[in-house]
Design an enzyme around this catalytic site. Structure first.
Site, PDB file in Angstrom:
ATOM      1  N   ARG A   1       0.944  -1.171  -0.113  1.00  0.00           N
ATOM      2  CA  ARG A   1       0.051   0.059  -0.161  1.00  0.00           C
ATOM      3  C   ARG A   1       1.068   1.186   0.088  1.00  0.00           C
ATOM      4  O   ARG A   1       1.746   1.431   0.708  1.00  0.00           O
ATOM      5  CB  ARG A   1      -0.819  -0.092   1.311  1.00  0.00           C
ATOM      6  CG  ARG A   1      -2.440   0.096   0.963  1.00  0.00           C
ATOM      7  CD  ARG A   1      -3.170  -0.349   1.975  1.00  0.00           C
ATOM      8  NE  ARG A   1      -4.221  -1.166   1.646  1.00  0.00           N
ATOM      9  CZ  ARG A   1      -5.166  -1.176   0.813  1.00  0.00           C
ATOM     10  NH1 ARG A   1      -5.660   0.177   0.617  1.00  0.00           N
ATOM     11  NH2 ARG A   1      -5.985  -1.952   0.410  1.00  0.00           N
TER      12      ARG A   1
ATOM     13  N   ASP B   1       3.819 -12.263  13.317  1.00  0.00           N
ATOM     14  CA  ASP B   1       3.800 -11.686  11.898  1.00  0.00           C
ATOM     15  C   ASP B   1       4.027 -13.248  11.099  1.00  0.00           C
ATOM     16  O   ASP B   1       5.129 -13.936  11.290  1.00  0.00           O
ATOM     17  CB  ASP B   1       5.053 -11.107  11.619  1.00  0.00           C
ATOM     18  CG  ASP B   1       5.157 -10.490   9.988  1.00  0.00           C
ATOM     19  OD1 ASP B   1       5.236 -11.500   9.208  1.00  0.00           O
ATOM     20  OD2 ASP B   1       4.827  -9.459   9.843  1.00  0.00           O
TER      21      ASP B   1
ATOM     22  N   THR C   1      -0.764   7.533  -0.722  1.00  0.00           N
ATOM     23  CA  THR C   1      -2.247   7.602  -1.412  1.00  0.00           C
ATOM     24  C   THR C   1      -3.055   6.477  -0.560  1.00  0.00           C
ATOM     25  O   THR C   1      -4.333   6.259  -1.035  1.00  0.00           O
ATOM     26  CB  THR C   1      -2.098   7.216  -2.834  1.00  0.00           C
ATOM     27  OG1 THR C   1      -1.379   6.018  -2.846  1.00  0.00           O
ATOM     28  CG2 THR C   1      -1.137   8.120  -3.645  1.00  0.00           C
TER      29      THR C   1
ATOM     30  N   ASP D   1       7.370 -13.638   8.735  1.00  0.00           N
ATOM     31  CA  ASP D   1       8.380 -13.764   9.525  1.00  0.00           C
ATOM     32  C   ASP D   1       8.812 -14.902  10.281  1.00  0.00           C
ATOM     33  O   ASP D   1       9.731 -15.376  10.366  1.00  0.00           O
ATOM     34  CB  ASP D   1       8.699 -12.371  10.820  1.00  0.00           C
ATOM     35  CG  ASP D   1       8.881 -11.001  10.254  1.00  0.00           C
ATOM     36  OD1 ASP D   1       9.664 -10.996   8.999  1.00  0.00           O
ATOM     37  OD2 ASP D   1       8.623 -10.100  10.793  1.00  0.00           O
TER      38      ASP D   1
END
Ligand code: URA
Length: 210
Positions: free
Chosen positions: A105, A201, A109, A204
């Site tokens: 992302r 995560d 924006t 990870d």
């Protein structure tokens, strides 16, 4: 109206997800568990594959049997954590083709930016299952499915190991036609958009980068 998500209740899946959550699980074990869970989930997600009747000569007699009716599947892992699910799935469907989607992302924006996308050339003849172990806000899954749909696949499903209610609702709203397979539905997202209790995560932990 969105389809009801398919939340896995199989004891083997639940058991393996519990081991996956444990912060003391090593990278090697984590990788193996993600792969095994994906394999078991794939079994459920392919339950609706059509069969055709065939005759097979056994060493004893002619048997009326059933084989999968030539329906083709493609799996599309969302980079990077989705890659951890591919091996297990290919154990179940070795002839499947694999597409890849990489998105991030733009921090200004907030629009999705595609940094990698490669789909099988015959994707319009294939049923696609998009893979990501974690459905957190739903942003990546929604964007990845938007991208996959541009290639005109026959159908799209989404498979994740752990989902947050927020991500599940967002995905259902954005793509009501997509069937969603979830290993475990957790409580919520925290302020950093991590799933609680989750497993940390996933990328990870699969790749040992933390
Ligand atoms: N992605 C992860 O890997 N973990 C989370 O908890 C949320 C998103």
């Amino acid at each position: 109206m969105a389809k009801e998500p398919f939340i896995m209740d199989h004891p083997l899946i639940q058991h393996k997800i519990s081991l996956l959550r444990d912060k003391n699980t090593s990278t090697k074990e984590f990788r193996e568990l993600i792969s095994e869970i994906a394999m078991l989930m794939c079994y459920e997600a392919t339950r609706d594959l059509p069969l055709k009747a065939v005759e097979i000569e056994t060493p004893i007699a002619t048997a009326k049997a059933h084989i999968i009716a030539g329906r083709k599947i493609a799996f599309v892992p969302i980079l990077r954590a989705g890659l951890g699910m591919v091996d297990g799935i290919l154990n179940m469907v070795p002839s499947a083709k694999i597409g890849h989607v990489g998105l991030y992302r733009d921090p200004e924006t907030l629009k999705p930016v595609e940094y990698y996308c490669k789909m099988p050339t015959d994707i319009s003849e294939r049923d696609v299952i998009v893979l990501d172990p974690m459905l957190a806000t739903g942003g990546s899954a929604i964007d990845a499915i938007n991208l996959v749909k541009k290639y005109g696949p026959r159908s799209v499903k989404f498979m994740c190991v752990i989902a947050a209610p927020e991500g599940l609702a967002a995905l259902q709203e954005a793509h009501p036609d997509v069937e969603i397979y979830v290993g475990a539905l957790d409580e919520r997202l925290n302020e950093n958009s991590y799933i609680v209790p989750g497993l940390g995560d996933a990328g990870d932990r699969i790749f040992g980068t933390k």
